[in-house]
Design an enzyme around this catalytic site. Structure first.
Site, mmCIF file in Angstrom:
data_model
loop_
_atom_site.group_PDB
_atom_site.id
_atom_site.type_symbol
_atom_site.label_atom_id
_atom_site.label_comp_id
_atom_site.label_asym_id
_atom_site.label_seq_id
_atom_site.Cartn_x
_atom_site.Cartn_y
_atom_site.Cartn_z
ATOM 1 N N SER A 126 0.242 6.899 -0.479
ATOM 2 C CA SER A 126 1.111 5.611 -0.716
ATOM 3 C C SER A 126 0.154 4.425 -0.888
ATOM 4 C CB SER A 126 1.480 5.419 0.827
ATOM 5 O OG SER A 126 2.085 4.030 0.912
ATOM 6 N N TYR A 134 1.509 4.802 10.102
ATOM 7 C CA TYR A 134 1.934 5.098 8.835
ATOM 8 C C TYR A 134 0.613 4.964 7.622
ATOM 9 C CZ TYR A 134 4.269 5.768 4.010
ATOM 10 O OH TYR A 134 4.742 6.338 3.082
ATOM 11 N N LYS A 151 -1.507 8.015 6.087
ATOM 12 C CA LYS A 151 -1.712 8.168 4.445
ATOM 13 C C LYS A 151 -3.258 7.843 4.134
ATOM 14 C CE LYS A 151 2.505 8.951 3.686
ATOM 15 N NZ LYS A 151 2.749 10.409 2.910
#
Length: 233
Positions: A137, A150, A154
């Protein structure tokens, strides 16, 4: 002979769109997701053309069983796409529940490790190349307020991919792939709803992304890549 792609998280979003594109390209798809209802829908739609299973990638026993079934029924994958992931509810670090942080890491990081560990040995043994694509991402390369679990997951994917790439035999590749900006998925609707109106949908994205993924090879090993942009006509 048809090539085989393994994709996690095929019941919605980017994973679901990739199923259709790989199908159109003549590939066999072995996909998994957590939703029994959605997996049954995929089985009904495609019949025996592809192989879909109910799997929670955060549970290693489920992943190992699934991998053995895939290899026995449809073969050793040419490409593995670690797509399954979740996002936390927007919240500063100091207000995050430890259980939520752990759940994001369990799926987004541990799940990727479990899938690689379960499929890669057979790909190496076959000695006919193979590509592992770990979906990263923009937030795996840049931090964002209120999305620390998150982002952390990533960023971990980026590091895991680079280490894996250094271990692979010649002729194989591991890449970390940023989908390339905001895509209109349930994840974006949760964390950044203000961007939904201008974001391409997963189908539009997949028409660009899948040909790009198919073109990846040993020359890309260890790279942190970004999908080409979706251009509106």
């Amino acid at each position: 002979m048809s090539k085989l792609v393994v994709i996690t998280g095929v019941t919605r979003g980017l994973g679901r769109a990739m199923v259709d594109r790989f199908h159109e390209e003549g590939w066999t798809v072995a996909g998994c997701g957590r939703s029994e209802k959605e997996v049954q829908g995929l089985r009904k739609q495609f019949g025996g053309q592809h192989y879909f299973s109910v799997v929670d990638v955060s549970v290693i026993e489920q992943v190992e069983k699934w991998a053995e079934e895939v290899k026995a029924r449809v073969g050793v994958p040419d490409v593995v796409i670690n797509n399954a992931s979740i996002i936390n509810r927007n919240n500063p670090v100091i207000h995050l529940a430890p259980s939520e942080f752990s759940r994001v890491m369990d799926i987004n990081v541990n799940g990727v490790f479990y899938v690689i560990r379960s499929f890669l040995p057979s790909m190496v043994e076959r000695a006919n190349g193979g590509v592992v694509v770990n979906i990263s991402s923009y937030w795996g390369r840049n931090g964002e307020a209120s999305l620390s679990p998150y982002c952390a997951s990533k960023f971990a994917i980026e590091g895991l991919t680079q280490s894996l790439a250094a271990e692979l035999p010649e002729g194989m590749a591991a890449v970390a792939l940023d989908p390339g900006g905001s895509i209109d998925t349930s994840m974006l609707q949760s964390c950044s709803p203000e961007d939904v109106d201008t974001a391409p949908n997963p189908v539009e994205w997949s028409r660009v992304a899948v040909p790009y993924i198919i073109g990846l090879g040993p020359q890309d090993n260890g790279k942190s890549l970004t999908c080409p942009p979706v251009r509106n006509n």
